[in-house]
Scaffold this active site. Structure first.
Site, PDB file in Angstrom:
ATOM      1  N   LYS A 230       2.949   4.992 -18.188  1.00 32.42           N
ATOM      2  CA  LYS A 230       4.229   5.433 -18.378  1.00 32.42           C
ATOM      3  C   LYS A 230       4.681   5.066 -19.690  1.00 32.42           C
ATOM      4  O   LYS A 230       5.413   5.771 -20.383  1.00 32.42           O
ATOM      5  CB  LYS A 230       4.938   5.008 -17.251  1.00 32.42           C
TER       6      LYS A 230
ATOM      7  N   LYS B  27      -3.070  13.130 -13.199  1.00 29.87           N
ATOM      8  CA  LYS B  27      -2.315  13.559 -11.632  1.00 29.87           C
ATOM      9  C   LYS B  27      -1.311  14.487 -12.075  1.00 29.87           C
ATOM     10  O   LYS B  27      -0.309  14.627 -13.087  1.00 29.87           O
ATOM     11  CB  LYS B  27      -1.650  11.994 -11.870  1.00 29.87           C
TER      12      LYS B  27
ATOM     13  N   LYS C  63       5.610  15.084 -11.585  1.00 30.16           N
ATOM     14  CA  LYS C  63       7.110  15.644 -11.942  1.00 30.16           C
ATOM     15  C   LYS C  63       7.342  15.630 -13.304  1.00 30.16           C
ATOM     16  O   LYS C  63       8.039  16.614 -13.923  1.00 30.16           O
ATOM     17  CB  LYS C  63       8.080  14.980 -11.449  1.00 30.16           C
TER      18      LYS C  63
HETATM   19  N1  AQP Z   1      -0.434  13.844  -7.841  1.00 32.38           N
HETATM   20  C1  AQP Z   1      -0.191  13.223  -6.546  1.00 32.38           C
HETATM   21  N2  AQP Z   1      -1.104  13.299  -5.627  1.00 32.38           N
HETATM   22  C2  AQP Z   1      -1.006  12.632  -4.355  1.00 32.38           C
HETATM   23  N3  AQP Z   1       0.196  11.849  -4.064  1.00 32.38           N
HETATM   24  C3  AQP Z   1       1.115  11.750  -5.063  1.00 32.38           C
HETATM   25  N4  AQP Z   1       2.184  11.104  -5.235  1.00 32.38           N
HETATM   26  C4  AQP Z   1       2.946  11.498  -6.446  1.00 32.38           C
HETATM   27  N5  AQP Z   1       2.191  12.200  -7.121  1.00 32.38           N
HETATM   28  C5  AQP Z   1       0.960  12.300  -6.285  1.00 32.38           C
HETATM   29  C6  AQP Z   1       2.925  10.313  -3.993  1.00 32.38           C
HETATM   30  O1  AQP Z   1       4.206  10.864  -3.732  1.00 32.38           O
HETATM   31  C7  AQP Z   1       5.056   9.885  -3.364  1.00 32.38           C
HETATM   32  C8  AQP Z   1       6.377   9.944  -4.060  1.00 32.38           C
HETATM   33  O2  AQP Z   1       6.044   9.788  -5.468  1.00 32.38           O
HETATM   34  P1  AQP Z   1       7.238   9.586  -6.546  1.00 32.38           P
HETATM   35  O3  AQP Z   1       7.974  10.531  -6.664  1.00 32.38           O
HETATM   36  O4  AQP Z   1       7.942   8.342  -5.893  1.00 32.38           O
HETATM   37  O5  AQP Z   1       6.688   8.776  -7.744  1.00 32.38           O
HETATM   38  P2  AQP Z   1       5.575   9.243  -8.547  1.00 32.38           P
HETATM   39  O6  AQP Z   1       4.304   8.878  -8.085  1.00 32.38           O
HETATM   40  O7  AQP Z   1       5.772   8.702 -10.008  1.00 32.38           O
HETATM   41  O8  AQP Z   1       5.390  10.584  -8.732  1.00 32.38           O
HETATM   42  P3  AQP Z   1       5.258  11.506  -9.869  1.00 32.38           P
HETATM   43  O9  AQP Z   1       5.502  13.134  -9.547  1.00 32.38           O
HETATM   44  O10 AQP Z   1       4.162  11.463 -10.783  1.00 32.38           O
HETATM   45  O11 AQP Z   1       6.791  11.377 -10.736  1.00 32.38           O
HETATM   46  P4  AQP Z   1       7.023  11.072 -12.274  1.00 32.38           P
HETATM   47  O12 AQP Z   1       6.382  12.231 -13.009  1.00 32.38           O
HETATM   48  O13 AQP Z   1       8.560  11.127 -12.261  1.00 32.38           O
HETATM   49  O14 AQP Z   1       6.486   9.698 -12.442  1.00 32.38           O
HETATM   50  C9  AQP Z   1       4.403   8.370  -3.538  1.00 32.38           C
HETATM   51  O15 AQP Z   1       3.741   8.062  -2.330  1.00 32.38           O
HETATM   52  C10 AQP Z   1       3.237   8.928  -4.422  1.00 32.38           C
HETATM   53  O16 AQP Z   1       1.825   8.087  -4.196  1.00 32.38           O
END
Ligand code: AQP
Length: 336
Positions: free
Chosen positions: A115, A198, A201
């Site tokens: 990140k 991955k 969001k």
């Molecule tokens: N691509 C993914 N595949 C499987 N699981 C995923 N999770 C996130 N992306 C994937 C799981 O969703 C839960 C909540 O995630 P989060 O919103 O708290 O944070 P994150 O993992 O950082 O998700 P993003 O979408 O990638 O957000 P940004 O872009 O803001 O960093 C967690 O259990 C995560 O494992």
């Protein structure tokens, strides 16, 4: 402190539009686990502000995650559904864990490196210490299990290290050593534009992810446009694993259908992507559009959503406060 054996904590950030990765990697599993476990599900807004969030939309996104939990099938009466910043004990315990965790442990976290990228001098301190807050989220409830996607596995290992070090430093057994629950076929859903990245969001391309708020037409269009290689679909799992975009779509198909990936590969062995994408588009829209419709309905009823969140806050504090109090006593903080 009374020991619990089957308690879950997990959270989702209100940092953007929820996507298929959040659903398959986390929320869908929460729905099945609620039958067996005592569950605490939270909207982790303190985590979200480790990167900039627009104050005008944060509250709306917070309600949206709560609505997604309920619309996906989480029962807000049976489970504790709350917003992290409303329960101050998370941040209070996180500070203590900042003093337990070692710099070397946090320096190894790959999510921070991904990140922060080349910008590590300029990102927030919160982004670096994110995993100690996550440890506090889990351990303030003495949670024994944590359902997460594959991407959070390393943070959970750090949580276990923190629990062990605290217990050993203070000669206590207050903290359980929580187990990760990485369930379902799709533990790491990849971007529809790049099978090596991955689904997230924060990806600038809307076409990289299917959002829970997408209409049926949008879902089908995104799948139609998803990147694939020029070959027909693979006819065995080993070959599928060598083709990132193909294995990603097959995994999504399997997870949505509650199948083993091997079965999805066998169903489409040697077929053209056009037919597979059509079927996958129809499957995804059939599974996701009821959630999206229900979310929209809930979002129109702010009073109901806010009452669920407020009730969850009270239930969460009732569990978290006595745990924090015990920890303060163990540490030797002055109490009157
Ligand atoms: N691509 C993914 N595949 C499987 N699981 C995923 N999770 C996130 N992306 C994937 C799981 O969703 C839960 C909540 O995630 P989060 O919103 O708290 O944070 P994150 O993992 O950082 O998700 P993003 O979408 O990638 O957000 P940004 O872009 O803001 O960093 C967690 O259990 C995560 O494992």
């Amino acid at each position: 402190m009374e020991k619990v054996s089957k308690r879950i904590l997990s959270g989702v950030q209100p940092s953007g539009d929820l996507h298929l990765g959040n659903y398959l990697g986390a929320i869908k599993n929460f729905v099945s686990l609620q039958k067996e476990f005592e569950c605490f599900f939270c909207v982790v807004d303190l985590h979200a502000i480790t990167v900039w969030q627009d104050p005008k939309i944060l509250k709306q996104k917070t309600r949206e995650v709560a609505a997604a939990f309920i619309a996906s099938g989480i029962d807000p009466e049976k489970n504790t559904l709350f917003v992290q910043s409303q329960v101050p004990q998370h941040a209070q315990l996180a500070w203590i864990f900042n003093c337990v965790a070692r710099m070397g442990w946090l320096n190894r976290m790959t999510q921070f490196k991904d990140k922060a990228g080349k910008n590590s001098e300029n990102v927030s301190v919160g982004l670096f210490s994110y995993p100690t807050l996550m440890a506090a989220d889990i351990l303030i409830y003495l949670a024994t299990h944590v359902p997460v996607g594959e991407d959070q596995k390393q943070h959970l290992e750090l949580t276990r290290d923190i629990a062990q070090k605290f217990n050993s430093d203070f000669k206590t057994d207050i903290f359980p050593i929580p187990e990760p629950l990485i369930l379902g076929a799709a533990t790491r859903v990849m971007s529809l534009r790049d099978g090596l990245k991955k689904m997230s969001k924060s990806d600038p391309s809307d076409y990289s992810r299917i959002m829970l708020s997408d209409s049926e037409e949008e879902i089908q269009k995104k799948i139609r446009k998803a990147k694939t290689d020029p070959l027909p679909l693979p006819d065995n799992i080993e070959d599928a694993k060598k083709r990132p975009e193909a294995i990603n779509l097959l995994t999504i198909y399997a997870a949505l259908n509650d199948l083993e990936v091997e079965k999805a590969v066998a169903n489409y062995a040697g077929k053209e992507f056009s037919q597979f994408k059509k079927d996958l588009g129809e499957l995804a829209s059939a599974k996701l559009s009821p959630i999206s419709l229900e979310m929209n309905k809930l979002m129109k009823d702010e009073k109901y959503l806010d009452s669920i969140i407020s009730n969850g806050k009270e239930r969460a504090i009732n569990v978290a406060e006595p745990v924090l109090s015990k920890i303060y006593e163990i540490i030797g903080f002055f109490r009157d």
